[in-house]
Design a protein around this motif. Structure first.
Motif, PDB file in Angstrom:
ATOM      1  N   GLY A 107      -2.410  -1.278 -12.181  1.00  0.00           N
ATOM      2  CA  GLY A 107      -2.924  -0.154 -10.938  1.00  0.00           C
ATOM      3  C   GLY A 107      -2.872   1.053 -10.729  1.00  0.00           C
ATOM      4  N   LEU A 108      -3.805   2.066  -9.894  1.00  0.00           N
ATOM      5  CA  LEU A 108      -3.745   3.060  -9.316  1.00  0.00           C
ATOM      6  C   LEU A 108      -3.330   3.139  -8.263  1.00  0.00           C
ATOM      7  N   LEU A 109      -1.708   4.273  -7.609  1.00  0.00           N
ATOM      8  CA  LEU A 109      -1.269   3.526  -6.804  1.00  0.00           C
ATOM      9  C   LEU A 109      -1.399   4.952  -5.450  1.00  0.00           C
ATOM     10  N   PHE A 110      -1.849   4.775  -4.426  1.00  0.00           N
ATOM     11  CA  PHE A 110      -2.184   5.774  -3.885  1.00  0.00           C
ATOM     12  C   PHE A 110      -1.066   6.777  -2.737  1.00  0.00           C
ATOM     13  N   ASN A 111      -0.143   7.447  -2.635  1.00  0.00           N
ATOM     14  CA  ASN A 111       0.294   8.234  -1.464  1.00  0.00           C
ATOM     15  C   ASN A 111      -0.578   8.510  -0.810  1.00  0.00           C
ATOM     16  N   HIS A 112      -1.160   7.399   0.711  1.00  0.00           N
ATOM     17  CA  HIS A 112      -1.440   7.550   2.144  1.00  0.00           C
ATOM     18  C   HIS A 112      -1.322   8.567   2.778  1.00  0.00           C
ATOM     19  N   GLU A 113      -0.466   9.485   2.298  1.00  0.00           N
ATOM     20  CA  GLU A 113       0.183  10.961   3.016  1.00  0.00           C
ATOM     21  C   GLU A 113       0.050  11.809   2.474  1.00  0.00           C
ATOM     22  N   ARG A 114      -0.657  11.859   1.343  1.00  0.00           N
ATOM     23  CA  ARG A 114      -0.635  12.954   0.636  1.00  0.00           C
ATOM     24  C   ARG A 114      -2.272  13.422   0.775  1.00  0.00           C
ATOM     25  N   GLU A 115      -2.935  14.842   0.772  1.00  0.00           N
ATOM     26  CA  GLU A 115      -4.206  14.816   0.243  1.00  0.00           C
ATOM     27  C   GLU A 115      -4.556  14.836  -0.665  1.00  0.00           C
ATOM     28  N   PRO A 116      -5.376  14.152  -1.993  1.00  0.00           N
ATOM     29  CA  PRO A 116      -6.758  14.114  -0.961  1.00  0.00           C
ATOM     30  C   PRO A 116      -7.068  12.309  -1.075  1.00  0.00           C
ATOM     31  N   VAL A 117      -6.224  11.996  -1.714  1.00  0.00           N
ATOM     32  CA  VAL A 117      -6.263  10.278  -1.580  1.00  0.00           C
ATOM     33  C   VAL A 117      -5.942   9.587   0.155  1.00  0.00           C
ATOM     34  N   ASN A 118      -5.623  10.261   1.322  1.00  0.00           N
ATOM     35  CA  ASN A 118      -5.695   9.907   1.709  1.00  0.00           C
ATOM     36  C   ASN A 118      -6.762   9.682   2.813  1.00  0.00           C
ATOM     37  N   ASP A 119      -7.692   9.666   2.079  1.00  0.00           N
ATOM     38  CA  ASP A 119      -9.370   9.756   2.624  1.00  0.00           C
ATOM     39  C   ASP A 119      -9.918   8.381   1.524  1.00  0.00           C
ATOM     40  N   VAL A 120     -10.564   7.868   2.167  1.00  0.00           N
ATOM     41  CA  VAL A 120     -10.422   6.584   1.203  1.00  0.00           C
ATOM     42  C   VAL A 120     -12.190   6.977   0.466  1.00  0.00           C
ATOM     43  N   ARG A 121     -12.906   8.009   0.877  1.00  0.00           N
ATOM     44  CA  ARG A 121     -14.536   8.198   0.205  1.00  0.00           C
ATOM     45  C   ARG A 121     -13.672   9.357  -0.867  1.00  0.00           C
TER      46      ARG A 121
END
Length: 597
Positions: A375-389
């Protein structure tokens, strides 16, 4: 939950197809009549579906593919079950088949040869010190129970029987269990194993001894030589208890760990308890006293040698006197070991088609469902992937069929995830046939079979990006998506490279940043030093959805490494479960842990 240490020790198809329990491919849309039947009440199913819907809409992680593990056995000098035999589906073949008399010498050989990841002389056998916890543990210690990964059934072993009566869970220890020093393995040893696991933060503790429900010493007791009683803090689903107990090895030998149990039971403060746990975690055990069918002999820089323990209850099933574990620290070295007849098998290992073609005819390859994958894991405190869009745009662009095909490297060991939802059992049709029955039309498939670039473009434009000269930019800066991962996981690297290529073709500045495996897990991953990271997206080897959502929303990794928020915004699937679109998934996970199913 997979720890970083566990992942580095546990290295290891085609899209549009699925495989049955014996690895035979079938059409993806067909129903596998041999798939396990799971009975669920309406409330439990609704909770699972709500968590799946939140995951599908919020995408804390993007599941790409689900995997079958390849397991290898040589058959020239060894007698083993055929690859389509149900006995090959037990976690793991190298653990169980020798004990059952199903992996026996048929020629003149006297030694079974396997492999281990860590340098043998640097390995150690204290399970609460995760550094270099050695692979020979599989035969030196006995697991509590057996688990069939295909049928999802538990059967007794060291724990021969169990019963849940209200809030008391009773375990019965198998007769004849003996430590390698000759002392009997008793219920007290099993209780001590469970206690030490709970004291060290094991998940079983939240059901047995949360802070407001008494001490571990009071709630985990041996009532006689063979009976252990767990006093539960509240109602618990039995499948959850079994899943936490089954993988445990009995290692808590009194002479090695008894003092730690006593000191932890008698500790008068959290500080005192923490000090003891620190001592235990730093203790190195290089000459273990085990209870399994083989006893430790010696280790050097290249191999560990263990010899059959004649007083083990299953010793009579084993007709060879020794097992050696050779130092094989990479996939490539393990491939060569099998190709060159240097090793006799491997519990689980990913081998691409070009290497499979080099195996001798005597090597049998078995496929085992793992209920997880890349899976691709997103770091929710890092831009730009903290944006669900942005996360959703990435999901629309990536063709998961291609990722599964390329990471499978010509094998049929990977299948694209149909609904990114945190649910597994894609191979046996349980996602559509059980977990999401009746609601699949509500779920987004994103770019499973082909890139959905129009949807991705609309999402990025809504997030403030525009495409300039073929590149998506915001405030003049390119949309940059670096994907980090462990270089030693060859199938993951291939999958990541496929995803990067697709993102770049769409105009996203993506790149693959592969690190040495120990550096990635021990530094980048554990410190949250990534924008997008590679990670297994479900809870290793468990099919029951509770464990996947516990991992995604209420695990140490989610809270500390991925910086996952406690609340997400998501549309509602079942109105009777939520009042609004703001949801705390961990609360739903807690509700899922109770009940009869």
């Amino acid at each position: 939950m997979i720890s970083a240490a566990g992942l580095t020790a546990g290295l290891a198809g085609c899209g549009g197809r699925q495989a049955t329990q014996n690895g035979t491919p079938t059409d993806h849309n067909s129903v596998d009549d041999s798939a396990p039947t799971v009975e669920l009440d309406d409330e439990t199913l609704a909770l699972m579906q709500e968590l799946a819907y939140v995951t599908n809409q919020a995408l804390p992680v993007l599941p790409l593919q689900e995997k079958l593990a390849q397991s290898f056995q040589t058959t020239d000098d060894w007698s083993v079950p055929s690859k389509d035999n149900s006995k090959m589906q037990t976690y793991w073949p190298t653990d169980w088949l020798p004990r059952e008399g199903e992996w026996t010498a048929s020629g003149d050989v006297e030694r079974l040869t396997l492999a281990q990841w860590a340098v043998p002389s640097d390995s150690q056998y204290n399970p609460w010190n995760t550094k270099n916890f050695a692979e020979p543990r599989r035969t030196l210690f006995d697991r509590f129970m057996k688990y069939n990964l295909d049928s999802q059934e538990y059967t007794g072993y060291l724990i021969s029987d169990w019963a849940l009566d209200g809030q008391t869970f009773t375990l019965t220890v198998r007769e004849g269990q003996t430590w390698h020093d000759g002392s009997p393995a008793t219920a007290t040893d099993v209780a001590n194993q469970i206690k030490l696991d709970i004291y060290n933060g094991g998940n079983l503790g939240e059901f047995v001894a949360p802070e407001d429900k008494g001490t571990v010493a009071d709630r985990v007791t041996a009532s006689d030589e063979r009976t252990v009683e767990l006093s539960l803090a509240g109602p618990v689903n039995e499948d959850i208890l079994l899943a936490y107990l089954q993988p445990k090895y009995l290692a808590a030998h009194e002479g090695t760990y008894g003092e730690f149990v006593t000191r932890l039971d008698e500790a008068g403060s959290d500080e005192e308890r923490s000090a003891v746990i620190g001592e235990l975690a730093s203790k190195t055990v290089s000459d273990p006293v085990g209870c399994g069918p083989f006893a430790f002999e010696n280790a050097d820089s290249q191999r560990t040698l263990v010899s059959k323990f004649e007083d083990h209850p299953d010793a009579g099933n084993i007709n060879f006197p020794e097992i050696e574990y050779l130092y094989k620290p990479s996939n490539q070295s393990r491939w060569n070991g099998l190709i060159n007849n240097e090793t006799d098998g491997s519990a689980t290992l990913f081998m691409p088609r070009n290497k499979l073609n080099q195996l001798p005819d005597s090597v049998q390859t078995t496929l085992i469902p793992r209920h997880w994958g890349l899976g691709l894991l997103f770091n929710h405190e890092r831009e730009p992937v903290n944006d669900v869009r942005v996360r959703k745009a990435i999901a629309h662009v990536i063709n998961r069929e291609s990722v599964a095909k390329n990471s499978g490297a010509g094998t049929r060991s990977k299948i694209a995830v149909t609904y990114p939802s945190g649910l597994t059992s894609e191979f046996s049709n349980q996602v559509e046939g059980t977990w999401l029955k009746g609601v699949t039309d509500k779920f987004e498939t994103y770019g499973r079979a082909e890139s959905q670039t129009e949807k991705a473009a609309a999402l990025l434009e809504d997030a403030g990006y525009e495409k300039q000269n073929g590149t998506w930019k915001k405030d003049g800066e390119p949309l940059h998506i670096p994907i980090k991962g462990p270089s030693g996981f060859s199938d993951w690297v291939a999958g990541a490279q496929t995803a990067v290529s697709q993102l770049k073709d769409f105009g996203i500045k993506a790149e693959s940043v592969m690190k040495d495996s120990s550096t990635y897990w021990g530094k980048d991953y554990s410190n949250g030093d990534f924008v997008v990271g590679l990670q297994g997206w479900a809870s290793y080897n468990q099919s029951y959805p509770y464990f996947h959502y516990k991992f995604l929303y209420d695990s140490h990794s989610a809270k500390n490494y991925w910086n996952s928020p406690s609340e997400f915004e998501s549309p509602v699937l079942h109105d009777d479960l939520r009042d609004g679109e703001t949801v705390a998934p961990a609360d739903l996970v807690a509700q899922l842990s109770t009940g009869d199913n």
